[in-house]
Write a protein that holds these residues in place. Structure first.
Motif, short mmCIF file in Angstrom:
data_model
loop_
_atom_site.label_atom_id
_atom_site.label_comp_id
_atom_site.label_asym_id
_atom_site.label_seq_id
_atom_site.Cartn_x
_atom_site.Cartn_y
_atom_site.Cartn_z
N GLU A 36 -7.06 3.28 1.23
CA GLU A 36 -7.46 1.67 1.50
C GLU A 36 -6.57 1.01 2.36
O GLU A 36 -6.61 0.20 3.28
CB GLU A 36 -8.09 1.09 0.22
CG GLU A 36 -9.40 1.39 -0.29
CD GLU A 36 -10.40 0.88 0.84
OE1 GLU A 36 -10.33 -0.12 1.18
OE2 GLU A 36 -11.50 1.55 0.72
N ALA A 37 -5.14 1.01 1.70
CA ALA A 37 -4.37 0.25 2.38
C ALA A 37 -3.72 0.79 3.77
O ALA A 37 -3.62 0.14 4.74
CB ALA A 37 -2.92 0.56 1.64
N ASP A 38 -3.96 2.11 3.98
CA ASP A 38 -3.88 2.70 5.24
C ASP A 38 -4.80 2.56 6.19
O ASP A 38 -4.56 2.15 7.26
CB ASP A 38 -3.82 4.25 5.06
CG ASP A 38 -3.44 4.95 6.48
OD1 ASP A 38 -2.29 4.65 6.95
OD2 ASP A 38 -3.79 5.87 6.73
N MET A 39 -5.98 2.23 5.86
CA MET A 39 -7.20 2.03 6.54
C MET A 39 -7.28 0.43 7.11
O MET A 39 -7.52 0.19 8.07
CB MET A 39 -8.48 2.17 6.19
CG MET A 39 -8.90 3.86 5.81
SD MET A 39 -10.53 4.08 5.28
CE MET A 39 -10.94 2.98 4.20
N ASN A 40 -6.74 -0.28 6.21
CA ASN A 40 -6.42 -1.80 6.61
C ASN A 40 -5.09 -2.26 7.04
O ASN A 40 -4.69 -3.35 7.29
CB ASN A 40 -6.76 -2.53 5.06
CG ASN A 40 -8.18 -2.53 4.77
OD1 ASN A 40 -9.04 -2.70 5.64
ND2 ASN A 40 -8.31 -1.86 3.64
N GLY A 41 -4.27 -1.11 7.39
CA GLY A 41 -3.04 -1.43 8.13
C GLY A 41 -1.98 -2.00 7.43
O GLY A 41 -0.92 -2.85 7.96
N PHE A 42 -1.84 -1.58 5.97
CA PHE A 42 -0.53 -1.95 5.19
C PHE A 42 -0.14 -0.94 4.23
O PHE A 42 -0.77 0.13 4.13
CB PHE A 42 -0.77 -3.49 4.53
CG PHE A 42 -1.75 -3.28 3.43
CD1 PHE A 42 -1.52 -3.03 2.16
CD2 PHE A 42 -3.05 -3.56 3.66
CE1 PHE A 42 -2.37 -3.08 1.05
CE2 PHE A 42 -4.12 -3.53 2.55
CZ PHE A 42 -3.69 -3.14 1.40
N ALA A 43 0.89 -1.08 4.05
CA ALA A 43 1.48 0.04 3.00
C ALA A 43 2.06 -0.33 1.74
O ALA A 43 2.08 -1.62 1.68
CB ALA A 43 3.03 0.34 3.63
#
Length: 114
Positions: A36-43
């Motif tokens: 989810e974090a990767d898909m939304n552009g954050f780590a």
């Protein structure tokens, strides 16, 4: 292990596989949170404890899918109703909600008083 967890497990002498179950769910939920974090552009934070409480929305349908990962530990397939409709805001939120419900289901299957 927190003191509260240690005390709870001493008070409940059942054979509920709390540690094994939580470890599997935590791993599966962390994978969902990372995706989810990767898909939304954050780590996610590198520290696992901090990452577990990081605000990452997880869809209930995705969480229901990971319930099959605990079937071998529990000895049965958990009910879909174990998962909160609408999902969760973090890995820890999901664990805090699902673990007591899974324990009640396990106790019922074992014939223990809930």
């Amino acid at each position: 292990m927190t003191l509260a967890t240690e005390i709870t497990e001493k008070v409940k002498p059942s054979g509920f596989p709390h540690h094994a179950l939580e470890a599997i769910l935590r791993d599966e939920l962390m994978a969902v949170a990372e995706a989810e974090a990767d898909m939304n552009g954050f780590a996610l934070p590198k520290d696992a404890g901090v990452a577990a409480v990081a605000p990452v929305p997880m869809d209930s349908l995705v969480v229901v899918e990971i319930l099959c990962s605990v079937e071998d530990v529990l000895g049965f397939q958990p009910k879909d109703a174990t998962v909160r409709t609408g999902g969760y805001n973090s890995v820890q939120d999901a664990l805090d909600h699902m673990m007591p419900r899974l324990e009640k289901q396990w106790q019922k299957k074992q014939g223990e008083t809930v």
